[in-house]
Design a protein around this motif. Structure first.
Motif, PDB file in Angstrom:
ATOM      1  N   GLY A  68      14.393 -13.907  15.847  1.00  0.00           N
ATOM      2  CA  GLY A  68      15.843 -13.321  15.602  1.00  0.00           C
ATOM      3  C   GLY A  68      16.278 -12.689  14.431  1.00  0.00           C
ATOM      4  N   GLY A  69      17.448 -12.474  14.179  1.00  0.00           N
ATOM      5  CA  GLY A  69      17.952 -11.808  12.970  1.00  0.00           C
ATOM      6  C   GLY A  69      17.133 -10.763  12.250  1.00  0.00           C
ATOM      7  N   VAL A  70      16.822 -10.834  11.078  1.00  0.00           N
ATOM      8  CA  VAL A  70      16.295  -9.648  10.355  1.00  0.00           C
ATOM      9  C   VAL A  70      14.787  -9.564  10.848  1.00  0.00           C
ATOM     10  N   ASN A  71      14.242 -10.420  11.322  1.00  0.00           N
ATOM     11  CA  ASN A  71      12.921 -10.853  11.653  1.00  0.00           C
ATOM     12  C   ASN A  71      12.779 -10.086  13.109  1.00  0.00           C
ATOM     13  N   GLY A  72      13.683 -10.167  13.938  1.00  0.00           N
ATOM     14  CA  GLY A  72      13.958  -9.506  15.270  1.00  0.00           C
ATOM     15  C   GLY A  72      14.223  -8.046  15.284  1.00  0.00           C
ATOM     16  N   GLN A  73      14.859  -7.678  14.024  1.00  0.00           N
ATOM     17  CA  GLN A  73      14.912  -6.200  13.730  1.00  0.00           C
ATOM     18  C   GLN A  73      13.706  -5.571  13.221  1.00  0.00           C
ATOM     19  N   LEU A  78       8.886  -2.126  14.893  1.00  0.00           N
ATOM     20  CA  LEU A  78       7.473  -2.037  14.979  1.00  0.00           C
ATOM     21  C   LEU A  78       7.123  -1.561  16.393  1.00  0.00           C
ATOM     22  N   VAL A  79       7.725  -1.959  17.276  1.00  0.00           N
ATOM     23  CA  VAL A  79       7.711  -1.516  18.564  1.00  0.00           C
ATOM     24  C   VAL A  79       7.942  -0.099  18.821  1.00  0.00           C
ATOM     25  N   LYS A  80       9.020   0.236  18.117  1.00  0.00           N
ATOM     26  CA  LYS A  80       9.476   1.603  18.322  1.00  0.00           C
ATOM     27  C   LYS A  80       8.592   2.708  17.613  1.00  0.00           C
ATOM     28  N   ARG A  81       7.978   2.177  16.491  1.00  0.00           N
ATOM     29  CA  ARG A  81       6.952   2.990  15.929  1.00  0.00           C
ATOM     30  C   ARG A  81       5.738   2.981  16.599  1.00  0.00           C
ATOM     31  N   LYS A 360      -3.591  -4.462  17.762  1.00  0.00           N
ATOM     32  CA  LYS A 360      -4.217  -3.899  16.807  1.00  0.00           C
ATOM     33  C   LYS A 360      -3.310  -3.200  15.876  1.00  0.00           C
ATOM     34  N   PHE A 361      -2.322  -2.572  16.424  1.00  0.00           N
ATOM     35  CA  PHE A 361      -1.215  -1.886  15.661  1.00  0.00           C
ATOM     36  C   PHE A 361      -0.519  -3.063  14.852  1.00  0.00           C
ATOM     37  N   LEU A 362      -0.099  -3.998  15.498  1.00  0.00           N
ATOM     38  CA  LEU A 362       0.741  -4.943  14.776  1.00  0.00           C
ATOM     39  C   LEU A 362      -0.082  -5.606  13.815  1.00  0.00           C
ATOM     40  N   VAL A 363      -1.074  -5.649  13.738  1.00  0.00           N
ATOM     41  CA  VAL A 363      -1.846  -6.289  12.654  1.00  0.00           C
ATOM     42  C   VAL A 363      -2.694  -5.472  11.675  1.00  0.00           C
ATOM     43  N   SER A 364      -2.266  -4.028  12.042  1.00  0.00           N
ATOM     44  CA  SER A 364      -2.670  -2.868  10.917  1.00  0.00           C
ATOM     45  C   SER A 364      -2.308  -3.159   9.571  1.00  0.00           C
ATOM     46  N   ALA A 365      -2.999  -2.383   8.762  1.00  0.00           N
ATOM     47  CA  ALA A 365      -2.446  -2.606   7.108  1.00  0.00           C
ATOM     48  C   ALA A 365      -1.019  -2.042   7.020  1.00  0.00           C
ATOM     49  N   GLU A 366      -0.565  -0.877   7.903  1.00  0.00           N
ATOM     50  CA  GLU A 366       0.675  -0.358   7.319  1.00  0.00           C
ATOM     51  C   GLU A 366       1.502  -1.322   7.996  1.00  0.00           C
ATOM     52  N   GLN A 368       1.548  -4.333   8.840  1.00  0.00           N
ATOM     53  CA  GLN A 368       1.673  -5.910   8.114  1.00  0.00           C
ATOM     54  C   GLN A 368       2.174  -5.763   6.875  1.00  0.00           C
ATOM     55  N   ALA A 369       1.995  -4.613   5.825  1.00  0.00           N
ATOM     56  CA  ALA A 369       2.846  -4.544   4.760  1.00  0.00           C
ATOM     57  C   ALA A 369       4.188  -4.344   5.005  1.00  0.00           C
ATOM     58  N   TYR A 370       4.791  -3.526   5.943  1.00  0.00           N
ATOM     59  CA  TYR A 370       6.141  -3.493   6.406  1.00  0.00           C
ATOM     60  C   TYR A 370       6.432  -4.983   6.656  1.00  0.00           C
ATOM     61  N   TRP A 371       5.764  -5.535   7.544  1.00  0.00           N
ATOM     62  CA  TRP A 371       6.147  -6.857   8.183  1.00  0.00           C
ATOM     63  C   TRP A 371       6.441  -7.889   7.076  1.00  0.00           C
TER      64      TRP A 371
END
Length: 466
Positions: A68-73, A78-81, A360-366, A368-371
């Protein structure tokens, strides 16, 4: 590794609702009992091979999460990307399910092949439950089919979710606990060496209160996760059968290896001397006193760093150090918290491939750096540390480097236990610690109370899940 699951009382597993395994076209809830009232035993479904990446155009998958909150945002971004950038024609819909227990509870009404979600985020203490459930396809299957290089994932994170050399779920939002301290108070007290143990914290207690201006030395939350970490820092196991990793645990081990007694003895000593008063249960219970400048030290997740700095708002300088051991002589390490990603078995090769591409997208370097920059959770992928976004975040929040160093200095042998009834076990541990600190029990009684209650829950679970 094929498991069976029959009826599972979620009150004793995840503290809400009732879940059971899936199969035979019945809902999970319907399978909790047969017509004569006895439990119905079902096998986990056979593995489903993935479709090819060129076969998934137009495939839609659903991702259940508990951020939720900022984590949910950050999840939504990431889903949008992914939806905009993937060239395979995959569309992901992310659905917030509330707390972790809520998402699991919702699965009880699902049917195999139509579970409502294709990917679900589950907290780390739900690992044994998910393996036993029969609902999932291990990540290792997709890793092997796609020849994915697993060395990209931080080894001490992957180790938690690896059993019998199979990675069952993909680490996603992972954290470890840190010790946070008020540098201004330490400077005023003339303390230049930061303590590494509860023993060391007790030794400087008077200095911090008399010279440093601390109202309390340590705002120590009564939190089951911290209890588990204190065991790991001693190099001791929580449960038998190799911490529940060689085989399902049948009993706790902390009563016989003296680990719990060591923790409670040190904790009570700090409390008796007024250094660590009762501040409440839960991981965040000690943060208010620390951020207000009342306590000199607190313990909290690495993911709490930004919130702590925001709440302190420059009133004092915040320092970070490794999570403390019980004694200076202890040799052990920390385990992780947070959650991982589980692929559900909907018997659809195209959905499975789409799910894997999204993972694979969620754990990509880019990603994960954003996350990491948005949430404070570890980047689970090693290469993420080379991303400009990560390096800029470390430059802004240098305290987070402590978390990275602590993770790398630990070892897979300290990854912690897998327990079928971990949620209930944590609640039991917290209640017994609270009773001890309130003078209702002594150390031996508290340890016995923990062990007896948790062992009973494990026995009940194992009786209906063979």
């Amino acid at each position: 590794m094929k498991k069976r699951i029959v009826s599972i009382l979620l009150a004793g597993v995840l503290a809400a609702g009732t879940l059971a395994g899936c199969g035979n076209g019945k809902t999970l809830e319907e399978q909790t009992a047969s017509a004569d009232g006895s439990a119905d035993t079902t096998e986990s479904a056979e593995a489903v091979s993935m479709a090819g990446a060129d076969e998934v155009d137009g495939t839609e998958i659903t991702f259940w999460h508990s951020m939720g909150g900022v984590n949910g945002q950050a999840i939504d971004e990431l889903v949008k990307r992914f939806n905009e950038e993937n060239e395979l024609g995959i569309t992901v819909t992310a659905e917030y399910q509330g707390e972790y227990d809520d998402a699991l509870n919702k699965l009880k009404s699902a049917q195999i092949g139509n579970m409502g979600a294709d990917l679900v985020q589950v907290y780390e203490i739900g690992t044994r439950f998910m393996i036993d459930s029969g609902w999932i396809i291990p990540m290792q299957q997709m890793i092997d089919e796609d020849s994915y290089d697993l060395s990209q994932i931080e080894p001490n994170l992957a180790a938690y979710y690896t059993i019998d050399e199979q990675l069952y779920s993909m680490p996603f939002n992972s954290s470890t606990p840190l010790m946070y301290y008020n540098k201004d108070m330490f400077d005023a007290a003339g303390i230049t060496e930061i303590p590494t143990s509860l023993e060391g914290i007790e030794a400087i207690g008077d200095q911090l209160m008399e010279k440093g201006g601390a109202g309390e030395v340590m705002s120590l939350s009564i939190y089951g996760w911290f209890f588990e970490q204190f065991l790991g820092k001693q190099g001791l196991e929580y449960a038998n059968n190799g911490n529940g990793r060689e085989d399902a645990a049948t009993a706790v081990a902390f009563d016989e290896n003296s680990g719990a007694a060591n923790i409670l003895t040190a904790w009570k000593s700090l409390n008796d001397k007024g250094y660590a008063p009762i501040v409440g249960k839960g991981g965040d219970a000690g943060l208010a006193d620390f951020s207000a400048g009342k306590s000199a030290i607190t313990l909290a997740s690495t993911a709490s760093l930004k919130q702590i700095l925001q709440d302190v708002n420059g009133k004092f300088e915040v320092g970070t150090a490794y999570f403390p051991s019980i004694k200076d002589s202890d040799e052990g390490g920390v385990s992780i918290g947070g959650a991982s990603l589980w692929a559900l078995n909907n018997e659809d090769p195209k959905k499975l491939r789409a799910t894997w591409e999204f993972v694979k997208f969620l754990v990509s370097a880019e990603s994960q750096a954003y996350w990491n920059a948005q949430t404070g959770y570890f980047p689970v992928t090693v290469a993420a540390q080379e991303e400009p976004v990560f390096q800029e975040n470390i430059a802004q929040y240098p305290q987070f480097q402590t978390a990275i160093d602590q993770l790398h200095d630990s070892s897979p042998e300290y990854v912690g236990a897998l327990l079928s009834v971990f949620s209930e076990a944590r609640a039991t541990v917290e209640s017994e610690i609270e009773s001890l600190l309130n003078g209702k029990t002594d150390v031996d009684e508290a340890v016995s109370g923990m062990a007896d209650s948790i062992n009973k829950s494990i026995e009940e679970y194992n009786l209906v899940n063979e």
